[in-house]
Scaffold this motif. Structure first.
Motif, PDB file in Angstrom:
ATOM      1  N   VAL A  51     -44.938 -35.311  42.954  1.00  0.00           N
ATOM      2  CA  VAL A  51     -46.149 -34.492  43.176  1.00  0.00           C
ATOM      3  C   VAL A  51     -46.009 -33.762  44.515  1.00  0.00           C
ATOM      4  O   VAL A  51     -45.736 -34.390  45.543  1.00  0.00           O
ATOM      5  N   GLU A  52     -46.214 -32.500  44.490  1.00  0.00           N
ATOM      6  CA  GLU A  52     -46.171 -31.673  45.704  1.00  0.00           C
ATOM      7  C   GLU A  52     -47.558 -31.073  45.917  1.00  0.00           C
ATOM      8  O   GLU A  52     -48.256 -30.768  44.937  1.00  0.00           O
ATOM      9  N   SER A  53     -47.934 -30.845  47.236  1.00  0.00           N
ATOM     10  CA  SER A  53     -49.264 -30.303  47.557  1.00  0.00           C
ATOM     11  C   SER A  53     -49.217 -28.794  47.665  1.00  0.00           C
ATOM     12  O   SER A  53     -48.235 -28.207  48.112  1.00  0.00           O
ATOM     13  N   GLN A  54     -50.336 -28.186  47.323  1.00  0.00           N
ATOM     14  CA  GLN A  54     -50.499 -26.737  47.457  1.00  0.00           C
ATOM     15  C   GLN A  54     -51.904 -26.509  48.028  1.00  0.00           C
ATOM     16  O   GLN A  54     -52.894 -26.915  47.447  1.00  0.00           O
ATOM     17  N   ILE A  55     -51.973 -25.845  49.247  1.00  0.00           N
ATOM     18  CA  ILE A  55     -53.228 -25.660  49.964  1.00  0.00           C
ATOM     19  C   ILE A  55     -54.106 -24.690  49.212  1.00  0.00           C
ATOM     20  O   ILE A  55     -53.671 -23.663  48.719  1.00  0.00           O
ATOM     21  N   THR A  56     -55.436 -25.084  49.175  1.00  0.00           N
ATOM     22  CA  THR A  56     -56.435 -24.199  48.571  1.00  0.00           C
ATOM     23  C   THR A  56     -57.719 -24.320  49.375  1.00  0.00           C
ATOM     24  O   THR A  56     -57.998 -25.345  49.993  1.00  0.00           O
TER      25      THR A  56
ATOM     26  N   SER B 140     -49.704 -26.561  39.034  1.00  0.00           N
ATOM     27  CA  SER B 140     -48.606 -26.130  38.153  1.00  0.00           C
ATOM     28  C   SER B 140     -47.722 -27.334  37.851  1.00  0.00           C
ATOM     29  O   SER B 140     -47.813 -28.365  38.516  1.00  0.00           O
ATOM     30  N   GLN B 141     -46.883 -27.168  36.797  1.00  0.00           N
ATOM     31  CA  GLN B 141     -45.950 -28.235  36.441  1.00  0.00           C
ATOM     32  C   GLN B 141     -44.603 -27.637  36.066  1.00  0.00           C
ATOM     33  O   GLN B 141     -44.526 -26.504  35.596  1.00  0.00           O
ATOM     34  N   ASN B 142     -43.573 -28.445  36.256  1.00  0.00           N
ATOM     35  CA  ASN B 142     -42.221 -27.976  35.935  1.00  0.00           C
ATOM     36  C   ASN B 142     -41.475 -29.136  35.276  1.00  0.00           C
ATOM     37  O   ASN B 142     -41.310 -30.190  35.909  1.00  0.00           O
ATOM     38  N   PRO B 143     -41.027 -28.977  34.071  1.00  0.00           N
ATOM     39  CA  PRO B 143     -41.174 -27.819  33.166  1.00  0.00           C
ATOM     40  C   PRO B 143     -42.647 -27.625  32.792  1.00  0.00           C
ATOM     41  O   PRO B 143     -43.449 -28.553  32.873  1.00  0.00           O
TER      42      PRO B 143
ATOM     43  N   ALA C  83     -27.941 -37.621  29.643  1.00  0.00           N
ATOM     44  CA  ALA C  83     -26.823 -38.212  28.921  1.00  0.00           C
ATOM     45  C   ALA C  83     -26.447 -39.570  29.468  1.00  0.00           C
ATOM     46  O   ALA C  83     -25.819 -40.381  28.785  1.00  0.00           O
ATOM     47  N   ASN C  84     -26.838 -39.828  30.726  1.00  0.00           N
ATOM     48  CA  ASN C  84     -26.512 -41.124  31.335  1.00  0.00           C
ATOM     49  C   ASN C  84     -27.636 -42.128  31.178  1.00  0.00           C
ATOM     50  O   ASN C  84     -27.571 -43.231  31.710  1.00  0.00           O
ATOM     51  N   GLY C  85     -28.692 -41.667  30.540  1.00  0.00           N
ATOM     52  CA  GLY C  85     -29.805 -42.577  30.302  1.00  0.00           C
ATOM     53  C   GLY C  85     -30.848 -42.576  31.388  1.00  0.00           C
ATOM     54  O   GLY C  85     -31.772 -43.391  31.349  1.00  0.00           O
ATOM     55  N   ASN C  86     -30.722 -41.662  32.362  1.00  0.00           N
ATOM     56  CA  ASN C  86     -31.700 -41.606  33.450  1.00  0.00           C
ATOM     57  C   ASN C  86     -32.908 -40.795  33.007  1.00  0.00           C
ATOM     58  O   ASN C  86     -32.763 -39.756  32.341  1.00  0.00           O
ATOM     59  N   PRO C  87     -34.140 -41.194  33.473  1.00  0.00           N
ATOM     60  CA  PRO C  87     -35.335 -40.472  33.072  1.00  0.00           C
ATOM     61  C   PRO C  87     -35.327 -39.033  33.603  1.00  0.00           C
ATOM     62  O   PRO C  87     -34.852 -38.758  34.715  1.00  0.00           O
ATOM     63  N   THR C  88     -35.855 -38.138  32.836  1.00  0.00           N
ATOM     64  CA  THR C  88     -35.964 -36.742  33.243  1.00  0.00           C
ATOM     65  C   THR C  88     -37.081 -36.621  34.276  1.00  0.00           C
ATOM     66  O   THR C  88     -38.140 -37.262  34.147  1.00  0.00           O
ATOM     67  N   ALA C  89     -36.843 -35.783  35.315  1.00  0.00           N
ATOM     68  CA  ALA C  89     -37.821 -35.604  36.404  1.00  0.00           C
ATOM     69  C   ALA C  89     -38.781 -34.473  36.056  1.00  0.00           C
ATOM     70  O   ALA C  89     -38.361 -33.395  35.640  1.00  0.00           O
ATOM     71  N   ILE C  90     -40.082 -34.720  36.324  1.00  0.00           N
ATOM     72  CA  ILE C  90     -41.138 -33.733  36.113  1.00  0.00           C
ATOM     73  C   ILE C  90     -41.815 -33.502  37.481  1.00  0.00           C
ATOM     74  O   ILE C  90     -42.184 -34.474  38.166  1.00  0.00           O
ATOM     75  N   THR C  91     -41.989 -32.244  37.854  1.00  0.00           N
ATOM     76  CA  THR C  91     -42.617 -31.910  39.142  1.00  0.00           C
ATOM     77  C   THR C  91     -44.001 -31.331  38.897  1.00  0.00           C
ATOM     78  O   THR C  91     -44.158 -30.394  38.101  1.00  0.00           O
ATOM     79  N   LEU C  92     -44.984 -31.928  39.616  1.00  0.00           N
ATOM     80  CA  LEU C  92     -46.356 -31.436  39.543  1.00  0.00           C
ATOM     81  C   LEU C  92     -46.762 -30.910  40.931  1.00  0.00           C
ATOM     82  O   LEU C  92     -46.450 -31.527  41.952  1.00  0.00           O
TER      83      LEU C  92
END
Length: 721
Positions: free
Chosen positions: A675-680, A691-694, A705-714
């Motif tokens: 989780v990243e911050s965005q000033i408002t 926002s989110q990525n993807p 392919a190595n079995g590691n969890p996919t990273a999601i950025t918010l």
């Protein structure tokens, strides 16, 4: 109804074929019962009797014959099937007997052996025993009424004079019916018909068979009946000087002048004869009188005769002129069979007890219109026969000598100490055959002979491939083979053991032998053995693998299950070798369809499941339960795991949702969330996803392919206020 007349049908059922005999009371015809399709004999009363003054008496005789014979169930009695009236004439429908009567045989042979005589008399007594048992007395036993069928067995006919013993008197008719030479004294003197009277007639008949003549004979029937009333029948041994004493005594017992001195009835007489026969040595059975040709006067019961035994040299000139018959009685029947009815040879005598009138038109019956006095006096008083004192004395001396000097030896060591195995009628023995086996003899006939001879025996049964069912396979005494003439000890409790054939042993192929779940199907070879088959062919080289039939069970069998055939018939069977061994193939990199096909080709069962795999592409084999090269067999199962490829998810759009909620949801799905911050400056958006990525709606792998969890950025809004 002559032979020249057209064929007639009686009662729409009996078609007349031909006239076969004329008697004093009736005419006998051969006919066909068209309803049952069998040949019968029909006896139709003469017209003159049916219309004469004594019609009721003769009709009663006809009906009595039908009722008496029909009530007796015995193979030695001619059967009566039906009775009725045709054109005012009573008729009887009777069994058609192929053969001849005893009179015919007497005329041919002259005399009979003891064996032949005993057989005929025993069967006659058996028939009379059945009649006496139900209270019926025949009253007219004579050779003309004793038929010998084409198998040589006795059948008694003409029960026209028969009457219930409780009503056994002829006083109601005032007439004495019967053949004078065979009449019992009580029938002549008191009009009394008894079972013992039948036995008296049988005894006279036996006397005649053995000697070739009746004991009393005369041209005048009145004289003849007086002899029966006032004279004792001479012992048969006065003529047959070499006959066994027990046989002579039996004939004398039957022909005793006093009723009470005879056996009580046919059953008693038959049993007495059986006991006598049981003790007769072989020589006694073979005895036969050979009367010299000049002995033709039948009036002297004690006339001398030349005596010998069958097979012995008696007198050269006599044998040359009169060879002794050696064939068993009776000989082959003539071409035209005699029926079980009256024939022209019958000489039935009808004598008035008081004063009788002649019955007209009866050429073969005689009515004596003479008053008969039975008190010992008449116009013609018979003279008694010379008893031949010298012959009697010699006979008595011979018997005494035998009893005193040889009786002990005879009874304890000689022929009296054993029975001899008799020869079956249907088994031929060569003159020099010292071991003449009983094999092949008809058991029913031979058993009757054993019973008559009194030989103790036991019978067992066994199968035989060579001896027909019901015939003798072998015989033994104390486990040693027995032959004709073998001795059976009387005082050592020995007995003849006879093995009788049950025919060829048959066997049935078990109907469930191809059912591998049944006991027979699980062990088919043993099942066939237990069923009795001896020639089972199992060629193991023709056995085959089977996916369904367990190893050792039957694959095929010939003949089919359930078939019954001889035990030594060929039975062919093939067995299952069970499932065939196979090798597990290498299915690495195969697709699902390729794996399924490869395993089915080896009759292996593929149990396929699918799983996500981060490395192996979808549709490819991930793993199997059996390694390549493993030894399996048809029907085995193989577990196969097929890849569904990496696991993916379509991301939800979390923008505008609370960041903490979005993060928790994504982590629950297995993602790594940063989780990243965005000033408002808008405080209302504080702590929500900017926002989110993807981005939402994107298909994302859960793991790499190595079995590691996919990273999601918010990115999360942070308010400065």
């Amino acid at each position: 109804m002559s032979e020249n007349e057209p064929t007639q049908l009686i009662e729409g059922r009996y078609r007349i074929v031909r006239n076969i005999a004329e008697g004093g009371m009736a005419t006998v015809y051969e006919a066909v019962d068209e309803r049952l399709g069998r040949t019968v004999a029909i006896k139709i009363m003469h017209t003159q009797l049916a219309q004469g003054p004594h019609r009721d008496q003769f009709v009663e005789r006809f009906r009595r014959e039908a009722n008496s014979a029909a009530a007796i169930a015995n193979p030695h009695i001619v059967q009566v099937y039906d009775t009725g009236e045709y054109n005012g004439l009573d008729f009887l429908v009777m069994e058609y007997v192929h053969g001849v009567n005893l009179r015919h045989e007497m005329n041919l042979q002259g005399t009979f052996s003891v064996r032949e005589t005993v057989r005929v008399i025993a069967e006659t007594l058996d028939g009379l025993a059945a009649a006496h048992r139900i209270g019926v007395v025949h009253r007219d036993i004579k050779p003309e009424n004793i038929l010998l069928n084409d198998r040589g067995h006795v059948q008694i006919t003409d029960f026209g004079l028969a009457k219930a013993a409780s009503q056994a008197t002829l006083s109601s008719t005032g007439m004495l019916l019967g053949t004078a030479a065979y009449l019992a004294p009580e029938m002549i003197e008191h009009n009394q018909a008894t079972p013992q009277g039948d036995l008296y007639s049988v005894g006279i008949m036996a006397w005649e068979m053995l000697t070739g003549k009746v004991p009393f004979d005369s041209d005048n029937p009145v004289t003849l009946v007086f002899k029966h009333v006032h004279e004792d029948v001479p012992p048969v041994s006065t003529v047959c000087t070499g006959i066994d004493p027990s046989i002579a005594a039996f004939v004398s017992h039957l022909t005793a002048r006093q009723v009470e001195a005879r056996p009580a009835d046919g059953m008693t007489a038959a049993e007495e004869l059986r006991q006598i026969a049981a003790k007769l040595p072989l020589e006694a059975w073979q005895y036969r009188l050979h009367a010299e040709s000049e002995i033709s006067d039948r009036t002297d019961a004690t006339a001398p005769a030349l005596v010998g035994r069958i097979g012995e040299s008696v007198h050269p000139s006599h044998i040359a002129d009169n060879p002794a018959p050696t064939s068993a009685m009776p000989p082959a029947p003539p071409a035209a069979p005699t029926t079980a009815l009256e024939t022209q040879a019958e000489r039935t005598q009808v004598m008035g007890v008081a004063q009788s009138t002649a019955v007209s038109d009866q050429p073969t019956d005689t009515v004596i219109p003479t008053e008969v006095h039975l008190d010992g006096e008449s116009a013609e008083k018979p003279s008694k026969h010379n008893r031949k004192p010298l012959v009697i004395a010699l006979t008595v001396l011979l018997i005494i000598a035998l009893a005193a000097g040889g009786g002990t030896w005879w009874w304890f060591a000689g022929p009296g100490s054993y029975w001899s195995v008799p020869q079956p009628e249907d088994v031929s023995c060569a003159a020099d055959d010292t071991e003449c086996a009983l094999t092949g003899a008809d058991w029913a006939t031979y058993e009757s002979l054993l019973k008559t001879a009194g030989v103790p025996y036991t019978m067992t049964q066994d199968y035989s491939d060579t001896v027909a069912e019901g015939h003798v396979i072998s015989a033994s005494v104390d486990a040693a083979d027995a032959y004709v003439g073998t001795h059976i000890g009387r005082r050592s409790d020995q007995q003849l053991t006879v093995v009788v054939s049950k025919g060829v042993r048959m066997a049935t192929i078990p109907s469930d032998i191809l059912d591998a779940t049944s006991a027979n199907g699980k062990d088919p070879l043993n099942a066939l053995k237990k069923a009795g088959f001896d020639k089972v062919t199992h060629d193991s080289s023709k056995d085959d693998y089977s996916l369904d039939v367990p190893e050792g069970a039957a694959l095929t069998i010939s003949p089919d299950p359930g078939t019954t055939l001889k035990h030594d018939s060929d039975v062919t069977i093939t067995l299952s070798k069970g499932p065939k061994p196979v090798t597990m193939p290498n299915v690495t990199d195969m697709t699902k369809d390729e794996v399924q096909s490869a395993l089915e080709e080896l009759n292996l069962t593929a149990n396929i499941t699918e799983e996500y795999d981060d490395k192996i592409a979808a549709g490819k084999v991930i793993s199997t339960s059996q390694e390549a090269g493993a030894q399996l067999k048809w029907g085995d199962s193989v577990d196969v795991v097929i890849s569904k490829g990496p696991e993916t998810i379509t991301l939800e759009n979390y923008v505008g949702q609370k960041a903490s909620t979005a993060k928790a949801a994504l982590e629950k799905l297995g993602f790594t969330v940063s989780v990243e911050s965005q000033i408002t400056v808008d405080s209302s958006k504080d702590k929500t996803v900017a926002s989110q990525n993807p981005v939402g709606g994107t298909v994302v792998r859960l793991r790499d392919a190595n079995g590691n969890p996919t990273a999601i950025t918010l990115k999360m809004y942070s308010s400065i206020f």
